[in-house]
Design a protein around this motif. Structure first.
Motif, PDB file in Angstrom:
ATOM      1  N   ASP A  33       0.841  -1.194   0.000  1.00  0.00           N
ATOM      2  CA  ASP A  33       0.000   0.000   0.000  1.00  0.00           C
ATOM      3  C   ASP A  33       0.879   1.247   0.000  1.00  0.00           C
ATOM      4  O   ASP A  33       1.124   1.866   1.036  1.00  0.00           O
ATOM      5  CB  ASP A  33      -0.912  -0.018   1.235  1.00  0.00           C
ATOM      6  CG  ASP A  33      -1.885   1.140   1.247  1.00  0.00           C
ATOM      7  OD1 ASP A  33      -1.991   1.869   0.237  1.00  0.00           O
ATOM      8  OD2 ASP A  33      -2.554   1.316   2.288  1.00  0.00           O
ATOM      9  N   ASP A  36      -0.682   4.905   1.265  1.00  0.00           N
ATOM     10  CA  ASP A  36      -1.021   5.236   2.647  1.00  0.00           C
ATOM     11  C   ASP A  36       0.253   5.229   3.505  1.00  0.00           C
ATOM     12  O   ASP A  36       1.190   5.935   3.191  1.00  0.00           O
ATOM     13  CB  ASP A  36      -2.059   4.229   3.167  1.00  0.00           C
ATOM     14  CG  ASP A  36      -2.811   4.716   4.397  1.00  0.00           C
ATOM     15  OD1 ASP A  36      -2.781   5.922   4.674  1.00  0.00           O
ATOM     16  OD2 ASP A  36      -3.442   3.878   5.059  1.00  0.00           O
ATOM     17  N   GLU A  37       0.298   4.436   4.532  1.00  0.00           N
ATOM     18  CA  GLU A  37       1.484   4.367   5.399  1.00  0.00           C
ATOM     19  C   GLU A  37       2.377   3.222   4.932  1.00  0.00           C
ATOM     20  O   GLU A  37       2.304   2.109   5.451  1.00  0.00           O
ATOM     21  CB  GLU A  37       1.063   4.170   6.851  1.00  0.00           C
ATOM     22  CG  GLU A  37       0.346   5.378   7.409  1.00  0.00           C
ATOM     23  CD  GLU A  37       0.080   5.241   8.891  1.00  0.00           C
ATOM     24  OE1 GLU A  37       0.906   4.632   9.601  1.00  0.00           O
ATOM     25  OE2 GLU A  37      -0.951   5.744   9.328  1.00  0.00           O
TER      26      GLU A  37
END
Length: 137
Positions: A33, A36-37
Motif C-alpha cells: 500500500d 497510505d502508510e
C-alpha cells in the motif's frame, strides 16, 4: 541426510520469515500500500534474499555436485508462457488480497485465523487445479 537437510533449510527459512516479521500479513499489506502508510521492511528482506541467492548460486555452482545429492536440479525452461504468467498473476493477486504467500502462510499455521485458513484452502485448491489441468498426475 537429504531429508534432514531439507527440514533444516525449511526451518531456517521459516525462522527467517518469523524474525523479519514477514509472517504478519499487515506488514506485507503495508508494503504493498504505497498510497497510505508505506512500510519498506519487505524491500529489505527481498533485497537480502536476492543478494544471498546471487552470491550463493555463484559459490555453490562452482562445485561439480551438491553436498547431499547426485546432481544439481536447475530449471531448464527459459521462455515465458501463459501458464507461467497466469500463475504469477494469481500468486500476486492472492498475496495482495491476503498478505500471505505460501512460506509465511505455512509458518503462521500456529496462529491460525479465518483469513489464513481461507488463504491455505485457496492455495491447496490452486495446487490441485494446477495438477489436474497440467496433465501431470
Amino acid at each position: 541426510m537429504r531429508t534432514l537437510m531439507a527440514y533444516a533449510a525449511g526451518l531456517l527459512f521459516g525462522l527467517g520469515l518469523a524474525i523479519s516479521g514477514m509472517t504478519d500479513p499487515a506488514r506485507v499489506l503495508s508494503f504493498l500500500d504505497i498510497a497510505d502508510e508505506w512500510d519498506p521492511t519487505l524491500a529489505f528482506v527481498l533485497g537480502g534474499a536476492v543478494i544471498t541467492t546471487f552470491i550463493g548460486y555463484r559459490l555453490v555452482l562452482r562445485r561439480s555436485s551438491p553436498f547431499f545429492g547426485d546432481k544439481f536440479q536447475l530449471p531448464t525452461k527459459r521462455e515465458l508462457d501463459s501458464r507461467l504468467l497466469g500463475g504469477a498473476a494469481l500468486f500476486g493477486i492472492g498475496w495482495g488480497l491476503s498478505g500471505y504467500c505460501p512460506g509465511p502462510a505455512i509458518a503462521s499455521v500456529v496462529g491460525l485465523s479465518t483469513p489464513l485458513v481461507a488463504m491455505l484452502v485457496a492455495m491447496i485448491g490452486g495446487w490441485w487445479l494446477a495438477k489436474r489441468f497440467s496433465g501431470s498426475r
